[in-house]
Scaffold this motif. Structure first.
Motif, PDB file in Angstrom:
ATOM      1  N   ALA A 157     -10.716  26.987 -32.094  1.00 26.64           N
ATOM      2  CA  ALA A 157     -10.064  25.840 -32.737  1.00 26.64           C
ATOM      3  C   ALA A 157     -10.968  25.229 -33.803  1.00 26.64           C
ATOM      4  O   ALA A 157     -10.507  24.862 -34.888  1.00 26.64           O
ATOM      5  CB  ALA A 157      -9.692  24.795 -31.693  1.00 26.64           C
ATOM      6  N   GLY A 158     -12.247  25.140 -33.514  1.00 22.41           N
ATOM      7  CA  GLY A 158     -13.188  24.563 -34.470  1.00 22.41           C
ATOM      8  C   GLY A 158     -13.305  25.373 -35.748  1.00 22.41           C
ATOM      9  O   GLY A 158     -13.532  24.821 -36.834  1.00 22.41           O
ATOM     10  N   GLU A 159     -13.151  26.683 -35.646  1.00 22.80           N
ATOM     11  CA  GLU A 159     -13.256  27.539 -36.828  1.00 22.80           C
ATOM     12  C   GLU A 159     -12.174  27.257 -37.860  1.00 22.80           C
ATOM     13  O   GLU A 159     -12.380  27.482 -39.043  1.00 22.80           O
ATOM     14  CB  GLU A 159     -13.200  29.016 -36.417  1.00 22.80           C
ATOM     15  CG  GLU A 159     -14.434  29.494 -35.705  1.00 22.80           C
ATOM     16  CD  GLU A 159     -14.299  30.903 -35.162  1.00 22.80           C
ATOM     17  OE1 GLU A 159     -13.194  31.489 -35.272  1.00 22.80           O
ATOM     18  OE2 GLU A 159     -15.290  31.421 -34.616  1.00 22.80           O
ATOM     19  N   ILE A 160     -11.022  26.761 -37.417  1.00 16.77           N
ATOM     20  CA  ILE A 160      -9.952  26.478 -38.379  1.00 16.77           C
ATOM     21  C   ILE A 160      -9.742  24.981 -38.573  1.00 16.77           C
ATOM     22  O   ILE A 160      -8.785  24.569 -39.216  1.00 16.77           O
ATOM     23  CB  ILE A 160      -8.624  27.148 -37.955  1.00 16.77           C
ATOM     24  CG1 ILE A 160      -8.159  26.650 -36.594  1.00 16.77           C
ATOM     25  CG2 ILE A 160      -8.743  28.638 -37.968  1.00 16.77           C
ATOM     26  CD1 ILE A 160      -6.746  27.057 -36.273  1.00 16.77           C
ATOM     27  N   GLY A 161     -10.634  24.159 -38.024  1.00 14.91           N
ATOM     28  CA  GLY A 161     -10.583  22.727 -38.275  1.00 14.91           C
ATOM     29  C   GLY A 161      -9.792  21.919 -37.277  1.00 14.91           C
ATOM     30  O   GLY A 161      -9.483  20.761 -37.534  1.00 14.91           O
ATOM     31  N   LEU A 162      -9.458  22.493 -36.137  1.00 22.89           N
ATOM     32  CA  LEU A 162      -8.758  21.745 -35.101  1.00 22.89           C
ATOM     33  C   LEU A 162      -9.766  21.193 -34.098  1.00 22.89           C
ATOM     34  O   LEU A 162     -10.770  21.828 -33.807  1.00 22.89           O
ATOM     35  CB  LEU A 162      -7.756  22.638 -34.368  1.00 22.89           C
ATOM     36  CG  LEU A 162      -6.584  23.176 -35.188  1.00 22.89           C
ATOM     37  CD1 LEU A 162      -5.776  24.158 -34.357  1.00 22.89           C
ATOM     38  CD2 LEU A 162      -5.711  22.051 -35.677  1.00 22.89           C
TER      39      LEU A 162
ATOM     40  N   THR B 140      -3.796  15.378 -33.082  1.00 24.53           N
ATOM     41  CA  THR B 140      -3.143  15.472 -34.393  1.00 24.53           C
ATOM     42  C   THR B 140      -3.525  16.778 -35.064  1.00 24.53           C
ATOM     43  O   THR B 140      -4.686  17.151 -35.111  1.00 24.53           O
ATOM     44  CB  THR B 140      -3.544  14.308 -35.323  1.00 24.53           C
ATOM     45  OG1 THR B 140      -4.947  14.317 -35.493  1.00 24.53           O
ATOM     46  CG2 THR B 140      -3.092  12.978 -34.785  1.00 24.53           C
ATOM     47  N   ALA B 141      -2.510  17.443 -35.573  1.00 20.85           N
ATOM     48  CA  ALA B 141      -2.727  18.681 -36.318  1.00 20.85           C
ATOM     49  C   ALA B 141      -1.494  18.929 -37.175  1.00 20.85           C
ATOM     50  O   ALA B 141      -0.407  18.446 -36.870  1.00 20.85           O
ATOM     51  CB  ALA B 141      -2.951  19.858 -35.374  1.00 20.85           C
TER      52      ALA B 141
ATOM     53  N   TRP C 137      -2.630  29.184 -35.286  1.00 22.30           N
ATOM     54  CA  TRP C 137      -3.715  29.311 -34.320  1.00 22.30           C
ATOM     55  C   TRP C 137      -3.186  29.852 -32.990  1.00 22.30           C
ATOM     56  O   TRP C 137      -3.786  30.750 -32.399  1.00 22.30           O
ATOM     57  CB  TRP C 137      -4.405  27.959 -34.125  1.00 22.30           C
ATOM     58  CG  TRP C 137      -5.535  28.001 -33.149  1.00 22.30           C
ATOM     59  CD1 TRP C 137      -6.676  28.737 -33.237  1.00 22.30           C
ATOM     60  CD2 TRP C 137      -5.619  27.283 -31.921  1.00 22.30           C
ATOM     61  NE1 TRP C 137      -7.467  28.511 -32.135  1.00 22.30           N
ATOM     62  CE2 TRP C 137      -6.844  27.619 -31.315  1.00 22.30           C
ATOM     63  CE3 TRP C 137      -4.787  26.378 -31.288  1.00 22.30           C
ATOM     64  CZ2 TRP C 137      -7.248  27.088 -30.104  1.00 22.30           C
ATOM     65  CZ3 TRP C 137      -5.193  25.842 -30.079  1.00 22.30           C
ATOM     66  CH2 TRP C 137      -6.409  26.196 -29.494  1.00 22.30           C
ATOM     67  N   LEU C 138      -2.051  29.304 -32.529  1.00 26.78           N
ATOM     68  CA  LEU C 138      -1.476  29.802 -31.277  1.00 26.78           C
ATOM     69  C   LEU C 138      -1.053  31.265 -31.396  1.00 26.78           C
ATOM     70  O   LEU C 138      -1.234  32.054 -30.465  1.00 26.78           O
ATOM     71  CB  LEU C 138      -0.290  28.931 -30.855  1.00 26.78           C
ATOM     72  CG  LEU C 138      -0.640  27.523 -30.364  1.00 26.78           C
ATOM     73  CD1 LEU C 138       0.617  26.700 -30.154  1.00 26.78           C
ATOM     74  CD2 LEU C 138      -1.464  27.589 -29.093  1.00 26.78           C
ATOM     75  N   ALA C 139      -0.507  31.645 -32.551  1.00 24.37           N
ATOM     76  CA  ALA C 139      -0.123  33.048 -32.764  1.00 24.37           C
ATOM     77  C   ALA C 139      -1.358  33.944 -32.757  1.00 24.37           C
ATOM     78  O   ALA C 139      -1.335  35.050 -32.203  1.00 24.37           O
ATOM     79  CB  ALA C 139       0.630  33.195 -34.080  1.00 24.37           C
ATOM     80  N   ALA C 140      -2.450  33.461 -33.362  1.00 24.28           N
ATOM     81  CA  ALA C 140      -3.694  34.244 -33.354  1.00 24.28           C
ATOM     82  C   ALA C 140      -4.222  34.402 -31.933  1.00 24.28           C
ATOM     83  O   ALA C 140      -4.715  35.478 -31.565  1.00 24.28           O
ATOM     84  CB  ALA C 140      -4.731  33.576 -34.253  1.00 24.28           C
ATOM     85  N   LEU C 141      -4.122  33.341 -31.136  1.00 30.05           N
ATOM     86  CA  LEU C 141      -4.563  33.445 -29.741  1.00 30.05           C
ATOM     87  C   LEU C 141      -3.711  34.460 -28.980  1.00 30.05           C
ATOM     88  O   LEU C 141      -4.232  35.231 -28.162  1.00 30.05           O
ATOM     89  CB  LEU C 141      -4.485  32.078 -29.045  1.00 30.05           C
ATOM     90  CG  LEU C 141      -5.543  31.056 -29.456  1.00 30.05           C
ATOM     91  CD1 LEU C 141      -5.279  29.733 -28.756  1.00 30.05           C
ATOM     92  CD2 LEU C 141      -6.943  31.545 -29.152  1.00 30.05           C
TER      93      LEU C 141
ATOM     94  N   GLN D 293      -4.759  37.866 -29.551  1.00 25.26           N
ATOM     95  CA  GLN D 293      -6.029  38.169 -28.890  1.00 25.26           C
ATOM     96  C   GLN D 293      -5.874  38.302 -27.382  1.00 25.26           C
ATOM     97  O   GLN D 293      -6.861  38.410 -26.664  1.00 25.26           O
ATOM     98  CB  GLN D 293      -7.056  37.078 -29.219  1.00 25.26           C
ATOM     99  CG  GLN D 293      -7.416  37.046 -30.681  1.00 25.26           C
ATOM    100  CD  GLN D 293      -8.288  35.863 -31.036  1.00 25.26           C
ATOM    101  OE1 GLN D 293      -8.660  35.062 -30.173  1.00 25.26           O
ATOM    102  NE2 GLN D 293      -8.624  35.742 -32.297  1.00 25.26           N
ATOM    103  N   GLY D 294      -4.636  38.269 -26.910  1.00 21.78           N
ATOM    104  CA  GLY D 294      -4.408  38.522 -25.495  1.00 21.78           C
ATOM    105  C   GLY D 294      -4.147  37.291 -24.655  1.00 21.78           C
ATOM    106  O   GLY D 294      -4.039  37.393 -23.439  1.00 21.78           O
ATOM    107  N   PHE D 295      -4.035  36.123 -25.259  1.00 24.29           N
ATOM    108  CA  PHE D 295      -3.731  34.920 -24.504  1.00 24.29           C
ATOM    109  C   PHE D 295      -2.225  34.769 -24.360  1.00 24.29           C
ATOM    110  O   PHE D 295      -1.462  35.175 -25.217  1.00 24.29           O
ATOM    111  CB  PHE D 295      -4.304  33.676 -25.195  1.00 24.29           C
ATOM    112  CG  PHE D 295      -5.790  33.540 -25.032  1.00 24.29           C
ATOM    113  CD1 PHE D 295      -6.322  32.848 -23.964  1.00 24.29           C
ATOM    114  CD2 PHE D 295      -6.654  34.114 -25.950  1.00 24.29           C
ATOM    115  CE1 PHE D 295      -7.686  32.728 -23.813  1.00 24.29           C
ATOM    116  CE2 PHE D 295      -8.017  34.004 -25.803  1.00 24.29           C
ATOM    117  CZ  PHE D 295      -8.545  33.308 -24.730  1.00 24.29           C
TER     118      PHE D 295
END
Length: 160
Positions: free
Chosen positions: A92-97, A116-117, A125-129, A132-134
């Protein structure tokens, strides 16, 4: 009835013929406009809805394709090597969340919250997770007055 109309028409002067003809043409134009305008608006609305449905279908098909793929072994190994709460905070930190709540529930599950986002950033971000198998077990997204969204979710590593 037709004879009465013919007699009436014959009794009019040339100037009155013109005036009645123009009035009839205007009445016909108004009638056509009153019927055609809503029909045209309905057709445009159907076209817009159809285009939106085609776009949604494409997004769903792409999402199904992504979900049907197994995560790469390197990504799966990387997520297994790090605790789930640390991985989510870093991701999350990598994309500013900023995760306002990040609670690990064992080694394979976590509950997270973001106050807030921007919705597109959060969805990406959720799609990327997910790639990655989440797996998102539970998701609640609430809109805010300033155009952002808040989110709470329960995530787990796939296959567990």
């Amino acid at each position: 009835m037709i004879d009465r109309m013919r007699n009436w028409w014959a009794g009019l002067s040339r100037r009155e013929h013109w005036l009645v003809g123009i009035a009839a043409a205007l009445a016909l134009a108004v009638l056509v406009w009153a019927l055609a305008r809503p029909a045209y608006a309905a057709l445009v609305d159907l076209g817009t809805n159809h285009a939106a449905a085609i776009e949604r279908e494409g997004r769903v098909a792409a999402k199904v394709h992504l979900l049907s793929q197994r995560p790469a072994k390197a990504v799966a190994a990387a997520t297994d090597a790090v605790a789930i709460d640390q991985f989510l905070a870093q991701s999350a930190g990598e994309i500013g969340l900023t995760l306002d709540r990040n609670e690990a529930r064992g080694t394979a599950q976590a509950t997270i919250a973001i106050a807030t986002a921007k919705a597109p950033v959060l969805n990406d971000w959720l799609a990327a997770l997910e790639t990655q198998g989440f797996v998102v077990d539970q998701l609640t997204v609430t809109p805010a007055a300033d155009g952002t969204v808040g989110m709470t979710a329960e995530l787990r590593k796939g296959g567990q």
